[in-house]
Design a protein around this motif. Structure first.
Motif, PDB file in Angstrom:
ATOM      1  N   ASP A 164       0.850  -1.197   0.000  1.00  0.00           N
ATOM      2  CA  ASP A 164       0.000   0.000   0.000  1.00  0.00           C
ATOM      3  C   ASP A 164       0.882   1.242   0.000  1.00  0.00           C
ATOM      4  N   THR A 165       0.710   2.068  -1.019  1.00  0.00           N
ATOM      5  CA  THR A 165       1.390   3.364  -1.116  1.00  0.00           C
ATOM      6  C   THR A 165       0.373   4.436  -1.510  1.00  0.00           C
ATOM      7  N   SER A 166      -0.852   4.298  -1.037  1.00  0.00           N
ATOM      8  CA  SER A 166      -1.928   5.167  -1.505  1.00  0.00           C
ATOM      9  C   SER A 166      -1.819   6.611  -1.030  1.00  0.00           C
ATOM     10  N   CYS A 167      -1.135   6.851   0.079  1.00  0.00           N
ATOM     11  CA  CYS A 167      -1.029   8.212   0.585  1.00  0.00           C
ATOM     12  C   CYS A 167       0.410   8.486   1.010  1.00  0.00           C
ATOM     13  N   CYS A 225      -2.688  -1.754  -3.620  1.00  0.00           N
ATOM     14  CA  CYS A 225      -3.765  -0.768  -3.644  1.00  0.00           C
ATOM     15  C   CYS A 225      -3.620   0.062  -4.914  1.00  0.00           C
ATOM     16  N   GLN A 226      -4.680   0.108  -5.713  1.00  0.00           N
ATOM     17  CA  GLN A 226      -4.639   0.890  -6.947  1.00  0.00           C
ATOM     18  C   GLN A 226      -5.461   2.175  -6.854  1.00  0.00           C
ATOM     19  N   GLY A 227      -6.119   2.410  -5.724  1.00  0.00           N
ATOM     20  CA  GLY A 227      -6.877   3.633  -5.519  1.00  0.00           C
ATOM     21  C   GLY A 227      -7.968   3.390  -4.503  1.00  0.00           C
ATOM     22  N   GLY A 267      -6.377   7.363  -3.924  1.00  0.00           N
ATOM     23  CA  GLY A 267      -5.171   7.855  -3.296  1.00  0.00           C
ATOM     24  C   GLY A 267      -4.483   8.895  -4.146  1.00  0.00           C
ATOM     25  N   SER A 290       1.877   8.544  -5.665  1.00  0.00           N
ATOM     26  CA  SER A 290       2.136   7.509  -4.668  1.00  0.00           C
ATOM     27  C   SER A 290       1.626   6.149  -5.141  1.00  0.00           C
ATOM     28  N   LEU A 291       0.428   6.134  -5.707  1.00  0.00           N
ATOM     29  CA  LEU A 291      -0.143   4.895  -6.228  1.00  0.00           C
ATOM     30  C   LEU A 291       0.711   4.312  -7.350  1.00  0.00           C
ATOM     31  N   CYS A 307       2.063   0.468  -7.546  1.00  0.00           N
ATOM     32  CA  CYS A 307       1.606  -0.368  -8.663  1.00  0.00           C
ATOM     33  C   CYS A 307       2.772  -0.801  -9.551  1.00  0.00           C
TER      34      CYS A 307
END
Length: 106
Positions: A7-10, A79-81, A83, A87-88, A92
């Motif tokens: 997860d790199t959404s934020c 995680c694709q969104g 966010g 970062s996303l 991805c």
């Protein structure tokens, strides 16, 4: 079945290894609060740059804590969104590349 979740959404870079969809073998989070507090909120460009720096160490630590190798994984989830787009993209891109362990070079 072993799954690497990313997860790199934020502004946190996170990775975890889960066995059989139920047992969490590792959960590693790199927090960016110290970077963003002086700006009064999250700065998207700074967040994505920090993800680039931290994604490999965070995933390596998650795999190490779980005592598994990239080649042991059955799947990679990311995680694709929703966010921050920059970062996303880091998460991805890393997940897509790591899904092919025989050509993955760190």
């Amino acid at each position: 079945m072993l799954i690497l979740g990313i997860d790199t959404s934020c502004d946190d870079t996170s990775a975890a290894v889960v066995k059989d969809g139920r047992k969490i073998l590792s959960n590693v989070v790199s927090n960016q609060s110290n970077i963003h507090t002086k700006y009064g909120g999250i700065v998207p460009e700074l967040a994505s740059r920090r993800h680039i720096e931290m994604i490999v160490p965070v995933v390596e630590e998650a795999l190490g804590q779980a005592n598994v190798a990239l080649s042991d994984l059955s799947a990679v989830a990311v995680c694709q969104g929703p966010g921050l787009i920059g970062s996303l993209l880091v998460g991805c891109s890393f997940a897509k590349r790591s899904a092919i362990p025989e050509i993955f070079l760190w």
